[in-house]
Scaffold this motif. Structure first.
Motif, PDB file in Angstrom:
ATOM      1  N   GLY A   1      54.599  43.006 -38.895  1.00 26.75           N
ATOM      2  CA  GLY A   1      53.998  42.282 -37.659  1.00 26.75           C
ATOM      3  C   GLY A   1      54.855  41.110 -37.271  1.00 26.75           C
ATOM      4  N   ALA A   2      56.049  40.862 -38.199  1.00 24.31           N
ATOM      5  CA  ALA A   2      57.067  39.687 -37.816  1.00 24.31           C
ATOM      6  C   ALA A   2      57.500  39.940 -36.554  1.00 24.31           C
ATOM      7  CB  ALA A   2      57.919  39.757 -39.067  1.00 24.31           C
ATOM      8  N   ALA A   3      57.903  40.835 -35.987  1.00 29.63           N
ATOM      9  CA  ALA A   3      58.596  40.904 -34.768  1.00 29.63           C
ATOM     10  C   ALA A   3      57.763  40.664 -33.605  1.00 29.63           C
ATOM     11  CB  ALA A   3      59.128  42.498 -34.466  1.00 29.63           C
ATOM     12  N   PRO A   4      56.593  40.830 -33.407  1.00 29.12           N
ATOM     13  CA  PRO A   4      55.664  40.298 -32.188  1.00 29.12           C
ATOM     14  C   PRO A   4      55.514  38.888 -32.518  1.00 29.12           C
ATOM     15  CG  PRO A   4      54.527  42.323 -33.481  1.00 29.12           C
ATOM     16  CD  PRO A   4      55.781  42.110 -34.186  1.00 29.12           C
ATOM     17  N   ALA A   5      55.368  38.622 -33.679  1.00 28.14           N
ATOM     18  CA  ALA A   5      54.947  37.036 -33.711  1.00 28.14           C
ATOM     19  C   ALA A   5      56.257  36.003 -33.241  1.00 28.14           C
ATOM     20  CB  ALA A   5      54.657  36.711 -35.397  1.00 28.14           C
ATOM     21  N   ARG A   6      57.367  36.846 -33.910  1.00 31.22           N
ATOM     22  CA  ARG A   6      58.704  36.141 -33.362  1.00 31.22           C
ATOM     23  C   ARG A   6      58.921  36.117 -31.966  1.00 31.22           C
ATOM     24  NH1 ARG A   6      62.468  38.963 -37.561  1.00 31.22           N
ATOM     25  NH2 ARG A   6      61.544  38.445 -39.311  1.00 31.22           N
ATOM     26  N   ALA A   7      58.612  37.124 -31.271  1.00 34.50           N
ATOM     27  CA  ALA A   7      58.678  37.302 -30.015  1.00 34.50           C
ATOM     28  C   ALA A   7      57.672  36.084 -29.209  1.00 34.50           C
ATOM     29  CB  ALA A   7      58.405  38.706 -29.391  1.00 34.50           C
ATOM     30  N   LEU A   8      56.637  36.116 -29.674  1.00 33.85           N
ATOM     31  CA  LEU A   8      55.480  35.211 -29.392  1.00 33.85           C
ATOM     32  C   LEU A   8      56.025  33.662 -29.332  1.00 33.85           C
ATOM     33  CD1 LEU A   8      52.680  34.617 -27.908  1.00 33.85           C
ATOM     34  CD2 LEU A   8      51.725  34.751 -29.999  1.00 33.85           C
ATOM     35  N   ALA A   9      56.479  33.594 -30.659  1.00 32.96           N
ATOM     36  CA  ALA A   9      57.135  32.136 -30.746  1.00 32.96           C
ATOM     37  C   ALA A   9      58.236  31.721 -29.600  1.00 32.96           C
ATOM     38  CB  ALA A   9      57.673  32.180 -32.319  1.00 32.96           C
ATOM     39  N   ALA A  10      58.944  32.672 -29.570  1.00 36.26           N
ATOM     40  CA  ALA A  10      60.191  32.498 -28.604  1.00 36.26           C
ATOM     41  C   ALA A  10      59.605  32.247 -27.346  1.00 36.26           C
ATOM     42  CB  ALA A  10      61.134  33.697 -28.596  1.00 36.26           C
ATOM     43  N   GLU A  11      58.523  32.752 -26.917  1.00 38.13           N
ATOM     44  CA  GLU A  11      57.845  32.636 -25.638  1.00 38.13           C
ATOM     45  C   GLU A  11      57.593  31.315 -25.606  1.00 38.13           C
ATOM     46  OE1 GLU A  11      58.643  34.345 -23.335  1.00 38.13           O
ATOM     47  OE2 GLU A  11      57.021  33.841 -21.749  1.00 38.13           O
ATOM     48  N   VAL A  12      56.556  30.948 -26.645  1.00 35.77           N
ATOM     49  CA  VAL A  12      56.127  29.690 -26.707  1.00 35.77           C
ATOM     50  C   VAL A  12      57.141  28.489 -26.681  1.00 35.77           C
ATOM     51  CG1 VAL A  12      54.885  27.975 -28.375  1.00 35.77           C
ATOM     52  CG2 VAL A  12      54.119  30.136 -28.314  1.00 35.77           C
ATOM     53  N   LEU A  13      58.103  28.572 -27.281  1.00 33.82           N
ATOM     54  CA  LEU A  13      59.285  27.770 -27.145  1.00 33.82           C
ATOM     55  C   LEU A  13      59.677  27.572 -25.621  1.00 33.82           C
ATOM     56  CD1 LEU A  13      61.631  28.503 -30.226  1.00 33.82           C
ATOM     57  CD2 LEU A  13      60.171  26.482 -29.901  1.00 33.82           C
ATOM     58  N   ARG A  14      59.843  28.839 -24.871  1.00 33.58           N
ATOM     59  CA  ARG A  14      60.534  28.701 -23.629  1.00 33.58           C
ATOM     60  C   ARG A  14      59.527  27.987 -22.802  1.00 33.58           C
ATOM     61  NH1 ARG A  14      59.888  30.920 -18.933  1.00 33.58           N
ATOM     62  NH2 ARG A  14      58.065  32.303 -19.576  1.00 33.58           N
ATOM     63  N   VAL A  15      58.306  28.096 -22.873  1.00 32.73           N
ATOM     64  CA  VAL A  15      57.074  27.649 -22.281  1.00 32.73           C
ATOM     65  C   VAL A  15      57.099  26.250 -22.415  1.00 32.73           C
ATOM     66  CG1 VAL A  15      54.606  27.643 -21.750  1.00 32.73           C
ATOM     67  CG2 VAL A  15      55.768  29.974 -21.971  1.00 32.73           C
ATOM     68  N   LEU A  16      57.151  25.723 -23.644  1.00 32.92           N
ATOM     69  CA  LEU A  16      56.957  24.445 -23.691  1.00 32.92           C
ATOM     70  C   LEU A  16      58.091  23.624 -23.616  1.00 32.92           C
ATOM     71  CD1 LEU A  16      54.917  24.267 -27.073  1.00 32.92           C
ATOM     72  CD2 LEU A  16      54.330  24.536 -24.812  1.00 32.92           C
ATOM     73  N   ASP A  17      59.231  24.286 -23.283  1.00 32.92           N
ATOM     74  CA  ASP A  17      60.586  23.557 -23.096  1.00 32.92           C
ATOM     75  C   ASP A  17      60.612  23.217 -21.418  1.00 32.92           C
ATOM     76  OD1 ASP A  17      62.894  22.433 -24.019  1.00 32.92           O
ATOM     77  OD2 ASP A  17      64.193  24.135 -23.377  1.00 32.92           O
ATOM     78  N   GLN A  18      59.877  23.678 -20.720  1.00 33.30           N
ATOM     79  CA  GLN A  18      59.890  23.433 -19.344  1.00 33.30           C
ATOM     80  C   GLN A  18      59.100  21.875 -19.158  1.00 33.30           C
ATOM     81  OE1 GLN A  18      60.561  25.820 -17.283  1.00 33.30           O
ATOM     82  NE2 GLN A  18      60.929  27.217 -19.061  1.00 33.30           N
ATOM     83  N   PRO A  19      59.776  21.007 -18.340  1.00 35.15           N
ATOM     84  CA  PRO A  19      59.045  19.893 -18.209  1.00 35.15           C
ATOM     85  C   PRO A  19      57.939  19.734 -17.617  1.00 35.15           C
ATOM     86  CG  PRO A  19      61.111  20.486 -16.378  1.00 35.15           C
ATOM     87  CD  PRO A  19      60.871  21.730 -17.189  1.00 35.15           C
ATOM     88  N   TYR A  20      57.076  18.510 -18.013  1.00 35.40           N
ATOM     89  CA  TYR A  20      55.806  18.271 -17.690  1.00 35.40           C
ATOM     90  C   TYR A  20      55.981  17.236 -16.481  1.00 35.40           C
ATOM     91  CZ  TYR A  20      54.477  20.139 -22.144  1.00 35.40           C
ATOM     92  OH  TYR A  20      54.468  21.082 -22.990  1.00 35.40           O
ATOM     93  N   VAL A  21      55.258  17.615 -15.418  1.00 38.95           N
ATOM     94  CA  VAL A  21      55.636  16.778 -14.345  1.00 38.95           C
ATOM     95  C   VAL A  21      54.303  15.947 -14.181  1.00 38.95           C
ATOM     96  CG1 VAL A  21      55.848  16.605 -11.577  1.00 38.95           C
ATOM     97  CG2 VAL A  21      56.759  18.168 -12.939  1.00 38.95           C
ATOM     98  N   LEU A  22      54.534  14.587 -14.201  1.00 36.06           N
ATOM     99  CA  LEU A  22      53.621  13.513 -14.108  1.00 36.06           C
ATOM    100  C   LEU A  22      53.756  12.315 -13.065  1.00 36.06           C
ATOM    101  CD1 LEU A  22      52.224  12.872 -17.812  1.00 36.06           C
ATOM    102  CD2 LEU A  22      51.289  14.245 -16.310  1.00 36.06           C
ATOM    103  N   ASP A  23      53.015  12.365 -12.223  1.00 42.51           N
ATOM    104  CA  ASP A  23      53.101  11.300 -11.155  1.00 42.51           C
ATOM    105  C   ASP A  23      54.443  11.480 -10.596  1.00 42.51           C
ATOM    106  OD1 ASP A  23      50.993  10.108 -11.521  1.00 42.51           O
ATOM    107  OD2 ASP A  23      51.267   8.668 -12.859  1.00 42.51           O
ATOM    108  N   GLY A  24      54.903  12.588 -10.446  1.00 43.30           N
ATOM    109  CA  GLY A  24      56.425  12.871  -9.634  1.00 43.30           C
ATOM    110  C   GLY A  24      57.280  12.845 -10.733  1.00 43.30           C
ATOM    111  N   GLN A  25      57.458  12.336 -12.126  1.00 40.80           N
ATOM    112  CA  GLN A  25      58.073  12.172 -12.938  1.00 40.80           C
ATOM    113  C   GLN A  25      58.082  13.251 -14.056  1.00 40.80           C
ATOM    114  OE1 GLN A  25      57.355   8.794 -15.524  1.00 40.80           O
ATOM    115  NE2 GLN A  25      59.329   8.936 -16.469  1.00 40.80           N
ATOM    116  N   ALA A  26      59.401  14.020 -14.262  1.00 47.21           N
ATOM    117  CA  ALA A  26      59.437  14.991 -15.217  1.00 47.21           C
ATOM    118  C   ALA A  26      59.822  14.611 -16.520  1.00 47.21           C
ATOM    119  CB  ALA A  26      60.500  15.884 -14.724  1.00 47.21           C
ATOM    120  N   LEU A  27      58.773  15.122 -17.452  1.00 47.93           N
ATOM    121  CA  LEU A  27      58.893  14.725 -19.033  1.00 47.93           C
ATOM    122  C   LEU A  27      59.316  16.013 -19.699  1.00 47.93           C
ATOM    123  CD1 LEU A  27      55.798  12.871 -19.056  1.00 47.93           C
ATOM    124  CD2 LEU A  27      58.086  11.653 -19.093  1.00 47.93           C
TER     125      LEU A  27
END
Ligand code: C2E
Ligand code: MG
Ligand code: MG
Length: 594
Positions: free
Chosen positions: A259-285
């Protein structure tokens, strides 16, 4: 009703019949009793509910029946004659009777309300509150298993969930992966935008993870322990298990392999999603994360194992630079053990005097004469022999021991410098270079400590150079401020290992430095790579234009030294001139180079 004498309703009327029907069938127990508890009438439901409490199956007196379970009822009812109204309402009690203690299935919660109708008669209403009670208890349990900030499962819930899913080697039939997710820069965010903004980032981060898991196509899943229902989706569990630590349990479709392949794919997706900036009070973090993945296996069979292994992999991912996922491997565990042994030994080493300093000469590339020395720490381990700083500086940084190690090296180097000044006068090296770790910089006491050591050894600040690495100098405003504070003492700062890190030639002018040390990786390729020659030449030119002096590190051949001199690089350091030397070795080397 058991006593048909009292109702004042015509016996043959339809209304009477339907009232009797109603009293017989209502799912609530109704009891009519005298003030002393003697039961006058009750409906069948009341009899059924109270029977387990009745001694010898006798339902004569309400107070006697309730004596064991709710003795206070007798007292509540003992009001002065004439008192009307509610005596108690919805009083819950264990109604399963004496045998229920040993048989949980027989346990049941009853709720009792008691009214005094005219001071002489009592009406009791009893109902089965078992389901209500269970639901309520579940809500309380669920709250205890929920992280308040994110609404995700908490660490306790994760443990319970894993324990249930790992029961009896279930992982053999159904692969299970644990992703341990830790933000790379959360501390920085907390420090710069404040804790409540930090909390908002964490909440958003949790939401992103949950959304990801929700998007995974559903799979059949057996029923779960009741309290977990709220926090769990059909496909996995997302939990917040510490400050900026999250976990994601993932059970990919059973199939061949781990089951390594799906877990790796999920991890890659998590990284991608968390790498997007967080916008707080108009400020991108920007707040990327590192992930460690562990699979349930022979080696990771319990919740504790899995978490430990996934965490080790996460730490390795961070060490490799962050914003990446790594899988647990046995070697990681061995490395971790080695590191922790080193850490323990290092704690002792500082006290036991096992650390010492060697000195590598820095010479003028034009005259060949000594200009400075760089202090480099060494560790004489009682069993392992000589240990390189490459092996222990990182550990010292992570554990905070670097503060002690750094202070030791600085004090030792300054003392030695002054000894040479006294012994050799003008022929002694005129500058002592000491490395400063990035982990020392945040310490508020650093500037005072450096000033104190200068004072105590009598060294002039201009005779000291502190070397910082690129990544560190480029970091953030707070670091740059600390560097400026240091410079204000009157010492010089060198940018070490230039070319390996973040800063570019274009940003050099923003750093409060005096000296640029060109990394060995460039010097070593000078003779073979035109590309590197051009780069070094450009670096020297830009440095000169900014009035920075240049030192080339790791010169190993005459030809390298010649090329660098021709490029007008000021100074050189490397095995070609001298290796790092012990004090006695240095004293033997000095007379030929000063
Ligand atoms: P660095 O500050 O860049 O030090 C230069 C490193 O290059 C030294 O390794 C030195 O022995 C090595 N070197 C010098 N010339 C040559 C050469 O011609 N060829 C090759 N192959 N290597 C050469 P060392 O002593 O093992 O130190 C490694 C790193 O550890 C240092 O790099 C520095 O970043 C860190 N370090 C050493 N001592 C200390 C210390 O007291 N405090 C801190 N914070 N870091 C230290
Ligand atoms: Mg250095
Ligand atoms: Mg260096």
């Amino acid at each position: 009703m058991t006593d048909p004498a009292s109702p004042q309703v015509p016996e043959d009327s339809d209304a009477f019949q339907s009232l009797i029907q109603f009293l017989y069938q209502t799912p609530v127990g109704l009891i009519d009793a005298n003030a002393d508890g003697r039961i006058r009438m009750m409906n069948p439901m009341a009899a059924q509910l109270l029977m387990p409490l009745a001694r010898d199956a006798v339902l004569d007196n309400l107070f006697d029946v309730l004596q064991e379970a709710v003795p206070q009822v007798r007292r509540l009812a003992a009001q002065p004659a004439g008192v009307r109204g509610v005596l108690c309402e919805g009083l819950r009690f264990e109604g399963g009777g004496p045998t229920a203690v040993a048989h949980p299935a027989r346990q049941r919660t009853l709720a009792l309300s008691l009214f005094s109708t005219d001071g002489k008669r009592l009406t009791a209403v009893v109902h089965d509150a078992t389901q209500e009670e269970r639901r309520q208890r579940r809500r309380v349990d669920a709250a205890a298993q929920t992280d308040r900030l994110t609404g995700l499962a908490n660490r306790q819930a994760l443990h319970a969930y894993l324990a249930a899913r790992l029961e009896q080697g279930a992982w053999q039939a159904r692969p299970l992966a644990l992703l341990f997710i830790n933000s790379d820069r959360f501390q920085h965010i907390n420090d710069t935008v404040g804790q409540s903004a930090g909390d908002a980032v964490l909440a958003q981060l949790g939401g992103r993870l949950q959304a990801l898991v929700d998007a995974v196509p559903p799979e059949p899943l057996e029923t779960l322990p009741a309290p977990l229902e709220m926090a769990i989706t059909q496909k996995g569990l997302v939990a917040r298990i510490g400050g900026d630590e999250f976990a994601l349990v993932f059970e990919p479709e059973p199939g061949p392999g781990t089951g390594a392949a799906p877990a790796r794919a999920l991890a890659a997706e998590v990284l991608r999603v968390l790498d997007q900036p967080y916008v707080l009070d108009g400020q991108a973090l920007h707040c990327p994360a590192s992930i460690g993945i562990a699979y349930a296996s022979e080696r990771s069979q319990t919740a504790g194992d899995l978490l430990y292994h996934a965490r080790l992999a996460m730490v390795a991912a961070k060490r490799a630079g962050g914003n990446r996922a790594m899988e647990f491997a046995h070697a990681l565990q061995q490395q971790a053990q080695h590191r922790s042994a080193t850490e323990n030994d290092l704690r002792r080493a500082v006290q036991a005097g096992e650390l010492f300093v060697v000195y590598q000469p820095v010479v003028s590339l034009h005259s060949g004469r000594i200009e400075a020395v760089e202090a480099l720490v060494r560790w004489q381990h009682p069993v392992r022999g000589l240990v390189s700083p490459v092996e222990f500086i990182g550990i010292a940084e992570e554990t905070g021991l670097i503060v002690e190690v750094g202070a030791f090296v600085l004090r030792e180097a300054c003392r030695q410098f002054m000894r040479w000044q006294r012994q050799h006068g003008a022929r002694a090296p005129g500058l002592m270079a000491v490395n400063l770790s990035r982990a020392q910089l945040p310490h508020p006491a650093l500037v005072d400590d450096v000033a104190a050591i200068l004072q105590e050894t009598g060294m002039r600040p201009a005779q000291l150079q502190l070397e910082v690495t690129e990544s560190m100098a480029a970091q953030d405003a707070a670091v740059q401020m600390r560097l400026r504070d240091l410079k204000r003492l009157g010492l010089t700062l060198a940018l070490d290992d230039f070319g390996t890190g973040y800063s570019s030639l274009a940003s050099l002018h923003q750093l409060p430095i005096d000296v640029l040390k060109i990394d060995r990786s460039f010097v070593s390729q000078l003779e073979t790579s035109r590309h590197h020659r051009v780069l070094v030449e450009a670096t020297v030119r830009v440095a000169q234009s900014l009035a920075l002096r240049t030192v080339a590190e790791g010169i190993e051949t005459e030809a390298q030294a010649g090329l660098l001199a021709a490029m007008h690089c000021d100074k050189g350091q490397g095995y070609h001139f001298a290796r790092p030397l012990r004090v006695a070795e240095f004293e033997a080397w000095l007379p030929t180079h000063s």
